[in-house]
Design a protein around this motif. Sequence first.
Motif, mmCIF file in Angstrom:
data_model
loop_
_atom_site.group_PDB
_atom_site.id
_atom_site.type_symbol
_atom_site.label_atom_id
_atom_site.label_comp_id
_atom_site.label_asym_id
_atom_site.label_seq_id
_atom_site.Cartn_x
_atom_site.Cartn_y
_atom_site.Cartn_z
ATOM 1 N N PHE A 121 0.850 -1.069 0.163
ATOM 2 C CA PHE A 121 0.230 -0.109 -0.164
ATOM 3 C C PHE A 121 0.943 1.248 0.000
ATOM 4 O O PHE A 121 1.793 1.346 0.727
ATOM 5 N N GLY A 122 0.548 1.996 -0.987
ATOM 6 C CA GLY A 122 1.367 3.337 -1.072
ATOM 7 C C GLY A 122 0.464 4.614 -0.937
ATOM 8 O O GLY A 122 -0.501 4.673 -1.032
ATOM 9 N N MET A 123 1.160 5.811 -1.423
ATOM 10 C CA MET A 123 0.371 7.052 -1.343
ATOM 11 C C MET A 123 -0.582 7.061 -2.661
ATOM 12 O O MET A 123 -1.621 7.501 -2.579
ATOM 13 N N ARG A 124 -0.005 6.329 -3.669
ATOM 14 C CA ARG A 124 -1.139 6.354 -4.917
ATOM 15 C C ARG A 124 -2.391 5.761 -4.323
ATOM 16 O O ARG A 124 -3.581 6.173 -4.819
ATOM 17 N N ASP A 125 -2.431 4.734 -3.866
ATOM 18 C CA ASP A 125 -3.385 3.913 -3.104
ATOM 19 C C ASP A 125 -4.444 4.839 -2.293
ATOM 20 O O ASP A 125 -5.629 4.908 -2.169
ATOM 21 N N ALA A 126 -3.712 5.610 -1.505
ATOM 22 C CA ALA A 126 -4.329 6.517 -0.574
ATOM 23 C C ALA A 126 -5.259 7.591 -0.968
ATOM 24 O O ALA A 126 -6.003 8.217 -0.471
ATOM 25 N N MET A 127 -4.683 7.990 -2.269
ATOM 26 C CA MET A 127 -5.283 9.125 -2.874
ATOM 27 C C MET A 127 -6.940 8.894 -3.369
ATOM 28 O O MET A 127 -7.451 9.772 -3.518
ATOM 29 N N ASP A 128 -6.982 7.526 -3.775
ATOM 30 C CA ASP A 128 -8.450 7.177 -4.274
ATOM 31 C C ASP A 128 -8.879 5.986 -3.254
ATOM 32 O O ASP A 128 -9.164 4.951 -3.854
ATOM 33 N N PRO A 129 -9.672 6.378 -2.049
ATOM 34 C CA PRO A 129 -10.318 5.218 -1.386
ATOM 35 C C PRO A 129 -11.880 5.142 -1.641
ATOM 36 O O PRO A 129 -12.332 4.549 -1.030
ATOM 37 N N ARG A 130 -12.216 5.598 -2.889
ATOM 38 C CA ARG A 130 -13.424 5.638 -3.008
ATOM 39 C C ARG A 130 -14.125 3.946 -3.199
ATOM 40 O O ARG A 130 -15.443 3.836 -2.635
ATOM 41 N N PHE A 131 -13.372 3.052 -3.490
ATOM 42 C CA PHE A 131 -14.081 1.582 -3.643
ATOM 43 C C PHE A 131 -14.210 1.191 -2.205
ATOM 44 O O PHE A 131 -15.198 0.707 -1.911
ATOM 45 N N SER A 132 -13.139 1.297 -1.442
ATOM 46 C CA SER A 132 -13.091 0.891 0.040
ATOM 47 C C SER A 132 -14.429 1.664 0.650
ATOM 48 O O SER A 132 -15.169 1.094 1.594
ATOM 49 N N VAL A 133 -14.238 2.976 0.641
ATOM 50 C CA VAL A 133 -15.594 3.664 1.201
ATOM 51 C C VAL A 133 -16.920 3.220 0.799
ATOM 52 O O VAL A 133 -17.838 3.139 1.621
ATOM 53 N N SER A 134 -17.116 3.128 -0.630
ATOM 54 C CA SER A 134 -18.558 2.666 -0.953
ATOM 55 C C SER A 134 -18.686 1.325 -0.562
ATOM 56 O O SER A 134 -19.875 0.988 -0.136
ATOM 57 N N LEU A 135 -17.843 0.486 -0.399
ATOM 58 C CA LEU A 135 -18.060 -1.031 0.143
ATOM 59 C C LEU A 135 -18.483 -0.993 1.636
ATOM 60 O O LEU A 135 -19.470 -1.508 1.960
ATOM 61 N N ILE A 136 -17.650 -0.021 2.525
ATOM 62 C CA ILE A 136 -18.116 -0.072 3.672
ATOM 63 C C ILE A 136 -19.572 0.634 4.085
ATOM 64 O O ILE A 136 -20.308 0.175 4.709
ATOM 65 N N ASN A 137 -19.732 1.574 3.243
ATOM 66 C CA ASN A 137 -21.009 2.295 3.280
ATOM 67 C C ASN A 137 -22.315 1.393 2.806
ATOM 68 O O ASN A 137 -23.286 1.445 3.471
ATOM 69 N N MET A 138 -22.020 0.479 1.733
ATOM 70 C CA MET A 138 -22.940 -0.666 1.519
ATOM 71 C C MET A 138 -23.395 -1.487 2.515
ATOM 72 O O MET A 138 -24.429 -1.690 3.056
ATOM 73 N N PHE A 139 -22.176 -1.979 3.228
ATOM 74 C CA PHE A 139 -22.552 -2.591 4.352
ATOM 75 C C PHE A 139 -23.187 -2.156 5.539
ATOM 76 O O PHE A 139 -24.208 -2.514 6.104
ATOM 77 N N GLN A 140 -22.497 -1.235 5.918
ATOM 78 C CA GLN A 140 -23.248 -0.271 6.925
ATOM 79 C C GLN A 140 -24.756 0.305 6.614
ATOM 80 O O GLN A 140 -25.519 0.048 7.777
ATOM 81 N N THR A 141 -24.941 0.633 5.605
ATOM 82 C CA THR A 141 -26.355 0.817 5.364
ATOM 83 C C THR A 141 -27.289 -0.090 4.927
ATOM 84 O O THR A 141 -28.318 -0.149 5.483
ATOM 85 N N HIS A 142 -27.051 -1.026 4.174
ATOM 86 C CA HIS A 142 -27.737 -2.079 3.560
ATOM 87 C C HIS A 142 -27.693 -3.519 4.127
ATOM 88 O O HIS A 142 -28.655 -4.236 4.214
ATOM 89 N N TYR A 143 -26.383 -3.739 4.681
ATOM 90 C CA TYR A 143 -26.213 -5.192 5.443
ATOM 91 C C TYR A 143 -25.533 -5.029 6.686
ATOM 92 O O TYR A 143 -24.598 -5.893 6.757
ATOM 93 N N PRO A 144 -26.129 -4.040 7.678
ATOM 94 C CA PRO A 144 -25.238 -4.025 8.905
ATOM 95 C C PRO A 144 -25.127 -5.248 9.603
ATOM 96 O O PRO A 144 -24.214 -5.391 10.357
ATOM 97 N N GLU A 145 -26.195 -6.344 9.718
ATOM 98 C CA GLU A 145 -25.966 -7.319 10.311
ATOM 99 C C GLU A 145 -25.056 -8.373 9.626
ATOM 100 O O GLU A 145 -24.543 -9.410 10.303
ATOM 101 N N ARG A 146 -24.743 -8.043 8.399
ATOM 102 C CA ARG A 146 -23.774 -9.283 7.646
ATOM 103 C C ARG A 146 -22.340 -8.680 7.984
ATOM 104 O O ARG A 146 -21.693 -9.739 7.630
ATOM 105 N N LEU A 147 -22.040 -7.803 8.060
ATOM 106 C CA LEU A 147 -20.737 -7.497 8.413
ATOM 107 C C LEU A 147 -20.249 -7.806 9.812
ATOM 108 O O LEU A 147 -20.472 -7.069 10.548
ATOM 109 N N GLY A 148 -19.433 -8.703 9.956
ATOM 110 C CA GLY A 148 -19.006 -9.242 10.937
ATOM 111 C C GLY A 148 -17.876 -8.527 11.608
ATOM 112 O O GLY A 148 -17.422 -8.111 12.808
ATOM 113 N N ALA A 149 -16.740 -8.137 10.607
ATOM 114 C CA ALA A 149 -15.611 -7.595 11.018
ATOM 115 C C ALA A 149 -14.739 -7.198 9.726
ATOM 116 O O ALA A 149 -14.888 -7.867 8.669
#
Length: 87
Positions: free
Chosen positions: A17-45
Amino acid sequence: MQAPVETIVWICDFEGFGMRDAMDPRFSVSLINMFQTHYPERLGAIVCLDAPRLFSGLWSLAKRLLSPSTQRKIYFARLLDIIRVTC
């Protein structure tokens, strides 16, 4: 009696993981958002392995966007520490 809910454990390996990866966290943020919003009981950790030091600053900003319940499901670990404990 209700059937138990199966959960997902998402393991993020930050090897390389480097600076280039840190500049575009959209995928991770959208995936976490999906779990948190639509499947909160499915995300174990979410287990973040070997996150670099620069990630701690990003995490302190990003976690504000997550619910407290989701924040409690996110763990940080060093792979060598896990190996030492299990071997």
